[in-house]
Enzyme design. Structure first.
Site, PDB file in Angstrom:
ATOM      1  N   LYS A  14      37.620  49.488  38.995  1.00 26.35           N
ATOM      2  CA  LYS A  14      38.952  49.405  39.609  1.00 26.35           C
ATOM      3  C   LYS A  14      40.047  49.176  38.587  1.00 26.35           C
ATOM      4  O   LYS A  14      41.050  49.870  38.583  1.00 26.35           O
ATOM      5  CB  LYS A  14      39.054  48.180  40.531  1.00 26.35           C
ATOM      6  N   ARG A  89      41.758  41.450  49.692  1.00 27.33           N
ATOM      7  CA  ARG A  89      40.315  41.268  49.559  1.00 27.33           C
ATOM      8  C   ARG A  89      39.698  40.722  50.838  1.00 27.33           C
ATOM      9  O   ARG A  89      38.478  40.597  50.927  1.00 27.33           O
ATOM     10  CB  ARG A  89      40.073  40.244  48.452  1.00 27.33           C
ATOM     11  N   ARG A 127      30.120  44.327  30.084  1.00 26.98           N
ATOM     12  CA  ARG A 127      31.586  44.351  30.108  1.00 26.98           C
ATOM     13  C   ARG A 127      32.167  43.265  29.203  1.00 26.98           C
ATOM     14  O   ARG A 127      31.695  42.151  29.148  1.00 26.98           O
ATOM     15  CB  ARG A 127      32.082  44.125  31.536  1.00 26.98           C
ATOM     16  N   ARG A 160      34.012  37.773  30.311  1.00 21.42           N
ATOM     17  CA  ARG A 160      34.736  36.933  31.261  1.00 21.42           C
ATOM     18  C   ARG A 160      33.859  35.787  31.741  1.00 21.42           C
ATOM     19  O   ARG A 160      32.651  35.950  31.869  1.00 21.42           O
ATOM     20  CB  ARG A 160      35.172  37.774  32.461  1.00 21.42           C
ATOM     21  N   ARG A 171      30.038  37.172  43.794  1.00 19.74           N
ATOM     22  CA  ARG A 171      31.164  38.098  43.965  1.00 19.74           C
ATOM     23  C   ARG A 171      30.752  39.315  44.783  1.00 19.74           C
ATOM     24  O   ARG A 171      31.510  39.805  45.615  1.00 19.74           O
ATOM     25  CB  ARG A 171      31.704  38.517  42.593  1.00 19.74           C
TER      26      ARG A 171
HETATM   27  P1  ADP Z   1      36.314  41.545  40.106  1.00 16.02           P
HETATM   28  O1  ADP Z   1      35.873  42.285  38.878  1.00 16.02           O
HETATM   29  O2  ADP Z   1      35.291  40.559  40.589  1.00 16.02           O
HETATM   30  O3  ADP Z   1      36.786  42.464  41.189  1.00 16.02           O
HETATM   31  P2  ADP Z   1      39.020  40.438  39.665  1.00 16.02           P
HETATM   32  O4  ADP Z   1      39.464  40.431  38.264  1.00 16.02           O
HETATM   33  O5  ADP Z   1      39.681  41.363  40.619  1.00 16.02           O
HETATM   34  O6  ADP Z   1      37.455  40.623  39.616  1.00 16.02           O
HETATM   35  O7  ADP Z   1      39.127  38.945  40.268  1.00 16.02           O
HETATM   36  C1  ADP Z   1      38.473  37.859  39.645  1.00 16.02           C
HETATM   37  C2  ADP Z   1      38.417  36.652  40.584  1.00 16.02           C
HETATM   38  O8  ADP Z   1      39.763  36.262  40.971  1.00 16.02           O
HETATM   39  C3  ADP Z   1      37.724  36.887  41.924  1.00 16.02           C
HETATM   40  O9  ADP Z   1      36.322  36.743  41.825  1.00 16.02           O
HETATM   41  C4  ADP Z   1      38.364  35.799  42.793  1.00 16.02           C
HETATM   42  O10 ADP Z   1      37.830  34.532  42.537  1.00 16.02           O
HETATM   43  C5  ADP Z   1      39.809  35.804  42.319  1.00 16.02           C
HETATM   44  N1  ADP Z   1      40.671  36.718  43.110  1.00 16.02           N
HETATM   45  C6  ADP Z   1      41.310  37.838  42.648  1.00 16.02           C
HETATM   46  N2  ADP Z   1      41.994  38.445  43.639  1.00 16.02           N
HETATM   47  C7  ADP Z   1      41.780  37.699  44.755  1.00 16.02           C
HETATM   48  C8  ADP Z   1      42.193  37.798  46.120  1.00 16.02           C
HETATM   49  N3  ADP Z   1      42.980  38.806  46.530  1.00 16.02           N
HETATM   50  N4  ADP Z   1      41.775  36.854  46.993  1.00 16.02           N
HETATM   51  C9  ADP Z   1      40.982  35.847  46.596  1.00 16.02           C
HETATM   52  N5  ADP Z   1      40.553  35.682  45.347  1.00 16.02           N
HETATM   53  C10 ADP Z   1      40.930  36.594  44.421  1.00 16.02           C
END
Ligand code: ADP
Ligand code: ZN
Length: 213
Positions: A14, A89, A127, A160, A171
């Site tokens: 994404k 989300r 990653r 990360r 996740r």
């Molecule tokens: P991923 O690669 O897991 O999709 P992101 O970089 O998008 O990771 O997000 C990392 C973390 O930030 C998520 O696992 C969550 O804890 C938090 N997070 C990000 N966006 C949201 C959201 N819209 N609602 C709730 N938590 C979020």
């Protein structure tokens, strides 16, 4: 006005694809994950609240996220379009977003990247990302040119905190339970475009562009 939402499991690409599309369309790439990581780095109140939740792979509370996105979308650069990566989300977030952008899903396109769980676990283990500018790398497919130094800004490239196996499982579970219903929500409004996310970055990007025409 382009209002694009990316949905996909963690590690589905994404972030990489959203960045590309943002520079193609010259609209801002709004990643809630990046915003939260920045808050954690800066040690803000939000960052202190979000850090343990993120590290465990859980979701930050909806009201907090909605507030952050609302403020971000109110900024000038988002008035001619935006790409959302990581939001909404949950169904609650999707419903709130409708209210924030007004006129519901008018002009909205939702891209769902399809990647099987087994592929995700493998990808995430390799990653890496830049601690400074957020550039994303993959040790096999797209490694930094000079060891663990970022090509773009020279800062250190690291794994990360939430890219460990237990957090990845959590996740993925959150994705299946809370985010897939969001895709169904947009499907019912006929704005969902499902795109195969397996394959080289360029090929996936072509599929995305096609799905938007
Ligand atoms: P991923 O690669 O897991 O999709 P992101 O970089 O998008 O990771 O997000 C990392 C973390 O930030 C998520 O696992 C969550 O804890 C938090 N997070 C990000 N966006 C949201 C959201 N819209 N609602 C709730 N938590 C979020
Ligand atoms: Zn960098």
């Amino acid at each position: 006005m382009k209002k694009i939402i990316f949905i996909g499991p963690p590690g589905s690409g994404k972030g990489t694809q959203a960045k590309r599309l943002a520079s193609r369309f010259e609209i801002p790439h709004i990643s809630t994950g990046d915003m939260l990581r920045e808050a954690v780095n800066d040690g803000t109140e939000l960052g202190r609240e979000a850090a343990p939740i993120m590290a465990s792979g859980g979701l930050v509370p909806d009201d907090l996220m909605v507030g952050i996105v609302k403020d971000r979308l109110a900024k000038k650069d988002a008035q001619s379009g935006f790409i959302l990566d990581g939001f909404p989300r949950t169904l609650v977030q999707a419903e709130k977003l409708d209210a924030i952008v007004g006129n519901g899903t008018e002009g909205v396109r939702v891209l769902q990247l399809l990647v099987p769980d087994e592929a995700i676990v493998k990808r995430i283990a390799l990653r890496r990302s830049c601690a400074q500018c957020g550039a994303i790398y993959h040790l096999e497919n797209n490694p930094p040119a000079n060891g663990s130094v970022c090509d773009r800004c020279g800062a250190e490239v690291v794994a990360r905190a939430d890219d460990n196996e237990t957090a990845v499982r959590t996740r993925l579970e959150a994705f299946h339970r809370q985010t897939l219903p969001v895709a169904t929500f947009y499907k019912s409004k006929s704005v969902l475009r499902e795109v195969d996310g397996v394959g080289p970055v360029d090929e996936v990007f072509e599929r995305i562009e096609k799905s938007l025409t």
